[in-house]
Design an enzyme around this catalytic site. Structure first.
Site, PDB file in Angstrom:
ATOM      1  CG  HIS A  83       0.026  -5.785  -0.981  1.00 62.68           C
ATOM      2  ND1 HIS A  83       0.766  -6.172   0.108  1.00 62.68           N
ATOM      3  CD2 HIS A  83       0.523  -6.483  -2.029  1.00 62.68           C
ATOM      4  CE1 HIS A  83       1.686  -7.057  -0.269  1.00 62.68           C
ATOM      5  NE2 HIS A  83       1.561  -7.263  -1.564  1.00 62.68           N
ATOM      6  CG  ASP A 109      -5.723   0.485   5.513  1.00 61.45           C
ATOM      7  OD1 ASP A 109      -5.039   0.068   4.570  1.00 61.45           O
ATOM      8  OD2 ASP A 109      -5.255   1.143   6.461  1.00 61.45           O
TER       9      ASP A 109
HETATM   10  C1  G6P Z   1       0.476   0.853   0.301  1.00 59.97           C
HETATM   11  C2  G6P Z   1       0.591   0.017  -0.949  1.00 59.97           C
HETATM   12  C3  G6P Z   1       2.041  -0.369  -1.235  1.00 59.97           C
HETATM   13  C4  G6P Z   1       2.902   0.873  -1.210  1.00 59.97           C
HETATM   14  C5  G6P Z   1       2.762   1.618   0.103  1.00 59.97           C
HETATM   15  C6  G6P Z   1       3.587   2.913   0.166  1.00 59.97           C
HETATM   16  O1  G6P Z   1       0.707   0.086   1.424  1.00 59.97           O
HETATM   17  O2  G6P Z   1      -0.229  -1.123  -0.878  1.00 59.97           O
HETATM   18  O3  G6P Z   1       2.149  -1.018  -2.482  1.00 59.97           O
HETATM   19  O4  G6P Z   1       4.255   0.530  -1.446  1.00 59.97           O
HETATM   20  O5  G6P Z   1       1.395   1.940   0.283  1.00 59.97           O
HETATM   21  O6  G6P Z   1       3.251   3.766  -0.874  1.00 59.97           O
HETATM   22  P1  G6P Z   1       4.299   4.256  -1.983  1.00 59.97           P
HETATM   23  O7  G6P Z   1       3.476   4.945  -2.997  1.00 59.97           O
HETATM   24  O8  G6P Z   1       5.239   5.161  -1.258  1.00 59.97           O
HETATM   25  O9  G6P Z   1       5.022   3.043  -2.514  1.00 59.97           O
END
Ligand code: G6P
Length: 482
Positions: A168, A380
């Site tokens: 992602h 990003d």
């Molecule tokens: C990004 C990453 C996700 C993640 C999100 C929130 O979008 O690609 O995999 O879940 O951030 O971050 P966190 O560390 O809270 O899961």
């Protein structure tokens, strides 16, 4: 297009949020687009979602997962992480090594060997949870940078399931990637999947350049959104699949009476001033201080903006235990204070700043009330705020200011005003020009972007990935996401 068999989705977090109040534990569905996209597929095909509940020591809350599974129509399989692994794997390897390195912030990386060990240990836990998930025929779809080794570990555990991986976040340029002490092992692990998906062609190109340096015997074949690599008699597919949003659901929410009422309230609170909206997770990759500096520059250079525009900066708390995130929060708050100190006057503050996450309807109301969204990450993977803003812009009067370093720029470049977030003067000028843009041009640009997002929504993203995983020939693969 969905696989003939069941599906096992694996991601760092489960698609639910467990929270505790004085009555005990509660469970709600997570808000992300991934959940809304995967839930129907999991329900249709039968499946399991493997992931972490987001907290350690919450064993007593796990009966709630069973209840949730029964209602949702697919199973949730929790992976338990001990405190030490949350520190070394999640905060450490995932968020102090891979996250900064892949977003081009290598100076923020802490390449501690104990982080790497914890990452391997935790990936093994996830792989073990997949092995315990029944259905030996199911297709395994692993998500994101925390879990790049799960495919390789599944194989070493004797799994014969097919497995795909989607990254992602961006894949970095070769010179950055090569700094990773475990670069070859990580790359080889990724190539154990049958399909590796990236957000953009640029990410896939970066990945290929590292492959060519570190594993020169691997030969690429084909062109277009999905190509194949030949290695040791095996074929691995690599594809570009830009993730998206549930467009129709955002449009419905934006048109709902509740949101329309809230938009009116927000507009009257703005008192005739135009709202420039920025919504980010608090993260250094989002370029928040750069944006604030550019806004200050705009106020200095174009006095006509003073009193007439307000930057609404909404910042969602994130990864608070990583020291860099806390330092950044202080830096942002200092800068907001400084700008307001310089320009505020009775009844007007140039920057309004909220440090919390907004509910979905409230967020959509902000999208609708804003004259412009300023989405200017330094790097990003995709950036879904940009797509959500366009989907919710049902009156098509808004302008999207978008960083050329967001994955979304590849698809939205014909409608957005693209900016280089490092160029303070250029960004200030773009803010001014975007505010002065004739309504007809704004509408034309917004229509183009909405069209691209409507055609390439989150459901198409799922279809494209699974099509690439299951089609025999790559010739049947659709050529475009524009
Ligand atoms: C990004 C990453 C996700 C993640 C999100 C929130 O979008 O690609 O995999 O879940 O951030 O971050 P966190 O560390 O809270 O899961």
């Amino acid at each position: 297009m969905t696989p003939a068999k069941g599906l096992i989705v694996v991601s760092n977090r489960l698609p639910v949020v467990l929270s505790r109040n004085e009555d005990g534990w509660g469970i709600t569905t997570g808000a992300g687009g991934l959940v809304s996209a995967m839930a129907p597929v999991l329900r249709d095909r039968g499946g399991t979602w493997v992931g972490w509940t987001g907290a350690s020591g919450e064993h007593e809350a796990e009966s709630l997962l069973g209840e949730f599974s029964r209602e949702a129509g697919y199973s949730l399989k929790p992976v338990r992480l001990e405190k030490e692994d949350v520190a070394d794997f999640y905060y450490g390897f995932a968020n102090e090594v891979i996250w900064p390195l892949f977003h081009d912030f290598q100076s923020l990386c802490n390449f501690f060997p104990k982080y790497w060990k914890s990452y391997l240990r935790v990936n093994e836990l996830y792989a073990r949870a997949v092995m315990d998930s029944g259905d030996p025929e199911a297709y395994v779809w692993v998500h994101d940078y925390h879990l790049m080794h799960v495919g390789e570990m599944l194989k070493s555990m004797g799994s014969r399931r097919r497995a795909g991986f989607f990254l992602h976040i961006p894949f970095p340029p070769m010179d950055n990637y090569l700094k990773l002490p475990w670069r070859r092992r990580l790359l080889s692990a990724l190539l154990e999947y049958d399909l590796v998906g990236f957000q953009t062609y640029r990410d896939r190109r970066n990945f290929m350049q590292s492959v060519q340096v570190l594993l020169p015997h691997v030969k690429p074949q084909g062109r277009g959104p999905v190509i194949e690599l030949l290695l040791d008699g095996r074929k691995v597919r690599l594809g570009a699949f830009p993730i998206s949003i549930d467009y129709r659901s955002f449009v419905r929410t934006a048109r709902s009476p509740a949101v329309s009422g809230r938009v009116n309230e927000l507009k009257s609170a703005m008192d005739g001033r135009r709202m420039l909206l920025a919504v980010d997770r608090l993260d250094y990759s989002k370029g928040i201080t750069f944006r604030l500096e550019a806004f200050r520059e705009a106020l200095e250079k174009y006095p006509g903006l003073r009193g007439n525009v307000t930057l609404m900066q909404i910042m969602v708390p994130s990864r608070q235990e990583v020291p860099r995130y806390n330092a950044l929060k202080q830096e942002i708050e200092r800068l907001v204070g400084e700008i307001n100190g310089l320009f505020s006057r009775p009844g007007w503050n140039p920057v309004q700043y909220q440090y919390r996450s907004l509910g979905r309807e409230e967020l959509v109301a902000y999208y609708r009330a804003a004259s412009m969204a300023i989405v200017t990450p330094l790097r990003d993977g995709m950036n879904l705020v940009a797509k959500e803003y366009c989907a919710c812009n049902v009156n098509r009067r808004g302008v999207l200011l978008l960083s050329e370093f967001a994955g979304a720029a590849a698809q939205l470049q014909n409608g957005a005003v693209l900016v280089n977030p490092f160029d303070r003067e250029g960004m200030a000028q773009s803010i001014k020009e975007a505010l002065d843009m004739p309504a007809e041009e704004a509408r034309r640009r917004m229509d183009r972007m909405r069209d691209v997002i409507r055609k390439n929504d989150i459901f198409r993203w799922v279809d494209m990935f699974l099509l690439a995983a299951f089609s025999r020939h790559l010739d049947d693969f659709p050529p475009t996401y524009a």
